[in-house]
Scaffold this motif. Sequence first.
Motif, PDB file in Angstrom:
ATOM      1  N   LYS A  63       0.823  -1.208   0.000  1.00  0.00           N
ATOM      2  CA  LYS A  63       0.000   0.000   0.000  1.00  0.00           C
ATOM      3  C   LYS A  63       0.858   1.260   0.000  1.00  0.00           C
ATOM      4  N   ILE A  64       1.987   1.218   0.710  1.00  0.00           N
ATOM      5  CA  ILE A  64       2.884   2.372   0.698  1.00  0.00           C
ATOM      6  C   ILE A  64       3.424   2.598  -0.714  1.00  0.00           C
ATOM      7  N   GLU A  65       3.758   1.509  -1.405  1.00  0.00           N
ATOM      8  CA  GLU A  65       4.219   1.646  -2.785  1.00  0.00           C
ATOM      9  C   GLU A  65       3.108   2.205  -3.676  1.00  0.00           C
ATOM     10  N   GLN A  66       1.886   1.753  -3.453  1.00  0.00           N
ATOM     11  CA  GLN A  66       0.751   2.277  -4.217  1.00  0.00           C
ATOM     12  C   GLN A  66       0.596   3.777  -3.976  1.00  0.00           C
ATOM     13  N   MET A  67       0.777   4.188  -2.734  1.00  0.00           N
ATOM     14  CA  MET A  67       0.725   5.611  -2.402  1.00  0.00           C
ATOM     15  C   MET A  67       1.834   6.382  -3.117  1.00  0.00           C
ATOM     16  N   GLY A  68       3.024   5.795  -3.135  1.00  0.00           N
ATOM     17  CA  GLY A  68       4.141   6.452  -3.813  1.00  0.00           C
ATOM     18  C   GLY A  68       3.837   6.699  -5.282  1.00  0.00           C
ATOM     19  N   ARG A  69       3.257   5.685  -5.946  1.00  0.00           N
ATOM     20  CA  ARG A  69       2.947   5.825  -7.372  1.00  0.00           C
ATOM     21  C   ARG A  69       1.789   6.795  -7.611  1.00  0.00           C
ATOM     22  N   ASN A  70       0.713   6.639  -6.851  1.00  0.00           N
ATOM     23  CA  ASN A  70      -0.530   7.330  -7.182  1.00  0.00           C
ATOM     24  C   ASN A  70      -0.697   8.683  -6.495  1.00  0.00           C
TER      25      ASN A  70
END
Length: 380
Positions: free
Chosen positions: A297-304
Motif C-alpha cells: 500500500k505504501i508503494e501504491q501511495m508512492g505511485r498514485n
Amino acid sequence: MKFSYVNPTVIHFGQGQIAQISSSIPTSSKVLVIYGGGSIKSNGVYDQVVEALQNHTWLEFSGVEANPTKETLDKAIELVKSEGVDYLLAVGGGSVIDGTKYIAAASLHDGDSWDLITGQYKPETAVPIGVILTLPATGSESNMGAVVTKKSTHEKLGFMTPLVRPQFAVLDPDAMKTLPERQLINGLVDAWVHVCEQYITTQTGNMVQEGYAEVLLRNLLELGAKFEQRDDAWRENLMWTANQALNGLIGTGMPQDWATHMIGHELTALWNVDHARSLAIIQPSLLRSQMAFKRGKIEQMGRNVFQLEDSDDLAERTINAIEAFYTSLNVDAQLSEVNGDKSDAVDAVLAKLEQNGYVKLGENQAITLDVSREILTNAL
C-alpha cells in the motif's frame, strides 16, 4: 466489500451559510452555544450566530480548550442540566465539537461523565447537536467520534456513538480567514493522517475507497504546496477535503489502522503536544516498523499520490516523501517538548498505553508494547 453506510448530517457549505442555523434549530429549543477562547468574537462569526438565533432562547459557554478536558466540560454539563438546555450548538474546530459531543451524551447521565469513556455508561440518547465549523481538520462536524482529555490523570481517550453525530454542520470558509498559520497547518496534517489511517493498510482492490483516499491525499499535497498563496478557493478546498477525510466514507468496508493516533494521543495528554504534530512525530517511524504488512500500500501511495517511479526502495522513498511534506510545512517531527535523553518519555508513553489497554494496535494487532517502544525510540 460488505458494509452498511449512512451519514445523516446535513452540510450547509459556503459563504454566508451561518444564517442557516436559524431554520436548522427548532425555535422551541433552548440552545447552549459552546465555543473556545473567544476568537469567534473577533472574526465576525459570533455576531452572525447572534443574528441567526434572534428568535431562539439561548445561552453560551466558552473556554473549551484546544484539547478539551473533562474538568471544563463538566461545568458545561452542569449548565445543561440546571438550565434545561435541549440543543447544543458547537462553534469552533474539532476540539469544541468533540467537547460538545461529550456534553451531549454525558448530560443525560446522573453519574460521573467519565463513565461515558470507560464504558460504564452506555448512552441511549443524547442532546441534539448542530455545528459551525471554524477550523477544518478533524471531520468531527459530521462523524460520530470524539476524543476528550482527563487532565487530572493525563488521559486522552475517545468514544463513538451515532447518537452524537451532528444533525447539521455549517462549513463557511470565511470563518478560516483569521486563523493563525499554525492552526491551518495543523489542519492540513491532521486531515492527511486521517486519510492515511484508513488507506495505508493492505491493498484491497476497493476502487472507490482507495481511489477517493488518493484524491484527498493529492488535494492536501497541493494545498500544502500552495499554502502561501491561500485564497477563497484554497480555504474552500481544505474545508471540504478535511471533512471528506473522516466522514466515514473512505473507511467504509476497509481495514483501518489508527495506531498513530493512539500513540500520538499520549504525547498530547502528557506534554500538551499539538494533536497534529504528535501524529507527524509518530507516523513515519510507525510506517517503517510495519513495512512487512504495509509495503504494497505504501508503494501504491508512492505511485498514485507522489507520482514516484517504481524501484526496489519505492516504499522507503514514499515514507521519506511523507516526512518531506511535513518538513515543507515547518512541522517539527521531534518531541521538542522534552529535552535531552527521551528514554523516560518513552517509558511514560508505554505506561499510559498499557494502562489504557493499547497493548495490540494496528489493523493486524501487530503493534505490541515492545513494538510501540521501538516506534517511539526511533521517532523521538
